[in-house]
Design an enzyme around this catalytic site. Structure first.
Site, PDB file in Angstrom:
ATOM      1  CG  HIS A  67      -1.989  -1.058   1.134  1.00  0.00           C
ATOM      2  ND1 HIS A  67      -2.971  -1.214   2.092  1.00  0.00           N
ATOM      3  CD2 HIS A  67      -2.242  -2.021   0.186  1.00  0.00           C
ATOM      4  CE1 HIS A  67      -3.768  -2.212   1.750  1.00  0.00           C
ATOM      5  NE2 HIS A  67      -3.337  -2.718   0.606  1.00  0.00           N
ATOM      6  CD  GLU A  69      -1.289   3.797   4.071  1.00  0.00           C
ATOM      7  OE1 GLU A  69      -2.389   3.949   4.626  1.00  0.00           O
ATOM      8  OE2 GLU A  69      -1.132   3.111   3.016  1.00  0.00           O
ATOM      9  CB  CYS A  92      -5.775  -1.292   5.747  1.00  0.00           C
ATOM     10  SG  CYS A  92      -4.049  -1.779   5.529  1.00  0.00           S
ATOM     11  CB  ALA A 181     -31.339   9.535 -42.045  1.00  0.00           C
ATOM     12  CB  SER A 185     -22.123   7.194 -36.363  1.00  0.00           C
ATOM     13  OG  SER A 185     -21.504   5.913 -36.220  1.00  0.00           O
ATOM     14  CD1 TRP A 187     -13.584   8.625 -37.477  1.00  0.00           C
ATOM     15  CD2 TRP A 187     -14.543   7.918 -35.604  1.00  0.00           C
ATOM     16  NE1 TRP A 187     -13.094   7.379 -37.230  1.00  0.00           N
ATOM     17  CE2 TRP A 187     -13.672   6.912 -36.076  1.00  0.00           C
ATOM     18  CE3 TRP A 187     -15.245   7.669 -34.430  1.00  0.00           C
ATOM     19  CZ2 TRP A 187     -13.494   5.697 -35.413  1.00  0.00           C
ATOM     20  CZ3 TRP A 187     -15.070   6.471 -33.779  1.00  0.00           C
ATOM     21  CH2 TRP A 187     -14.206   5.502 -34.273  1.00  0.00           C
ATOM     22  CG  ASP A 217     -21.055   1.133 -34.388  1.00  0.00           C
ATOM     23  OD1 ASP A 217     -21.497   1.397 -35.517  1.00  0.00           O
ATOM     24  OD2 ASP A 217     -21.442   1.706 -33.351  1.00  0.00           O
ATOM     25  NE  ARG A 224      -8.808   0.663 -29.539  1.00  0.00           N
ATOM     26  CZ  ARG A 224      -9.943   0.971 -30.150  1.00  0.00           C
ATOM     27  NH1 ARG A 224     -10.140   2.210 -30.585  1.00  0.00           N
ATOM     28  NH2 ARG A 224     -10.882   0.077 -30.312  1.00  0.00           N
ATOM     29  CG  LEU A 320     -27.550  -0.391 -22.562  1.00  0.00           C
ATOM     30  CD1 LEU A 320     -28.482  -1.133 -21.621  1.00  0.00           C
ATOM     31  CD2 LEU A 320     -26.320  -1.233 -22.896  1.00  0.00           C
TER      32      LEU A 320
END
Length: 392
Positions: A67, A69, A92, A181, A185, A187, A217, A224, A320
């Site tokens: 950790h 510390e 901790c 439409a 998409s 970019w 897609d 990356r 979603l």
């Protein structure tokens, strides 16, 4: 940020340095929290030459390793005796993969410990502070607590709500469209915005998307590092890849999808076993349905939390994203808005029902607006979440 008169300007300087150190582990510590530690020789704190008084510092880099510390104490060596310690999270007090940090501070003979905030983890909460005080060490709590909370908000959310902190990433034109439409998409946003997205992915325990997005897609949805912004530092530890979770209720994702073929972990969420033979790094996760026969999102998030995932980054289609928003399961929206107009027939940002009363409209607090290349990055949070962050 509210200034606490109990703490000195030097206290603020050292705790902010500890917060910077803690941030170095934000791409590597999961599922552990990010923690930084600075050890200061009090006799050297004078004339605002505060960096000269630092005798040791460190940060937690990876679960199972020492950790913050411990690293700071090792750097300070004998100079830790009588020193003041600044740590971004309560030390901790229990034996996990590593020995208790509270015991290490006591053994080193430090005289004062300044803690940004207590640890909500049940095995620690308040016990580390109590152990230090029982040993005669002065402990001050609450310095830069809001910054410390933000650094580990996913960790705290999972403990408090039994689910991860949910961030939905969106990208749209000025007229709120995500594609033409005809579906084209790439970019809408600039390379600078897409590089910034890599930072968001890298800080998540998992990335969630839907089968429709994969079919349309064919994304990889990985982190990356070579696309990180040039001015960004991420320490010297390898950046880990988050788990990719795909909602694939009807087993539509093809075996040759890019997301299944890079060797990194993927979870396909389904309502019943598919019988498909999948690679070792791909897991089929069968979950319950809701009353409408769809994947039960609240239950899914609870199960994701049970896997010790603190932050869930969502890159999906409008359906979603809208479903998560309607269910009040989104803690933060990140919207990259490009200075473009796609026209009235473009595809909408999120799918939501038609509202007939303003009282039913989903409202958000805009907490940050910054320019990323030619685009604008907006960060929005639910009003209660924004208030909780301010009060922490």
């Amino acid at each position: 940020m509210t200034i606490n008169p109990h703490f000195s300007a030097a206290d603020y300087f050292y705790m902010r340095r500890a917060l910077v150190l803690a941030s170095y582990g934000r791409f590597t510590t999961h599922p552990n929290p990010n923690v930084g530690c600075v050890i200061v020789h009090p006799e050297r704190v004078q004339d605002e030459r505060w960096p000269d008084a630092i005798v040791g510092e460190g940060y937690h880099a990876r679960a199972g390793e020492p950790h913050a510390e411990v690293y700071a104490l090792k750097a300070a060596a004998d100079q830790a005796s009588g020193a003041t310690v600044y740590v971004t999270l309560e030390p901790c007090s229990h034996h996990g993969r590593t020995p208790p940090c509270a015991d290490a501070l006591i053994a080193a003979g430090v005289s004062r410990v300044v803690v940004a905030m207590t640890d909500p983890f049940p095995e620690v909460s308040g016990r580390g502070i109590a152990r230090l005080r029982e040993a005669g060490i002065t402990v001050d709590v609450g310095l830069c607590g809001d910054e410390a909370y933000t650094l580990n908000r996913g960790f705290f959310t999972r403990i408090a709500r039994n689910r991860p902190f949910v961030v939905v990433k969106l990208a749209a034109s000025m007229d709120g469209k995500i594609a033409l439409a005809n579906g084209e998409s790439q970019w809408i946003t600039s390379p600078a915005a897409r590089a910034d997205v890599q930072l968001g992915r890298a800080q998540a325990g998992a990335i969630l998307t839907g089968a429709r997005t994969v079919l349309k897609d064919n994304p990889q949805l990985n982190v990356r590092v070579d696309q990180f912004p040039d001015d960004h530092s991420y320490g010297d530890m390898p950046v880990r890849q988050p788990l990719r979770i795909v909602l694939d209720a009807r087993a539509e994702v093809p075996r040759d999808a890019r997301i299944l073929n890079d060797g990194e972990p993927v979870c396909l969420v389904r309502l019943q076993p598919s019988g498909q033979k999948l690679p070792a790094h791909v897991e089929e996760w069968v979950v319950q349905s809701d009353s409408q026969g769809r994947i039960d999102l609240p239950l899914l998030l609870a199960q994701i939390g049970e896997r010790n995932i603190h932050t869930l980054w969502v890159e999906s289609g409008a359906r979603l994203a809208g479903s998560l928003m309607q269910a009040h399961l989104v803690d933060e929206l990140i919207l990259y808005q490009a200075p473009k107009f796609l026209g009235p027939d473009g595809l909408s940002l999120v799918e939501l029902p038609e509202f007939t009363r303003m009282d039913d409209v989903l409202s958000w607090d805009l907490v940050e607006a910054t320019r990323v290349g030619p685009d604008v990055k907006l960060i929005l949070r639910q009003p209660d979440a924004a208030q909780a962050n301010e009060e922490s």
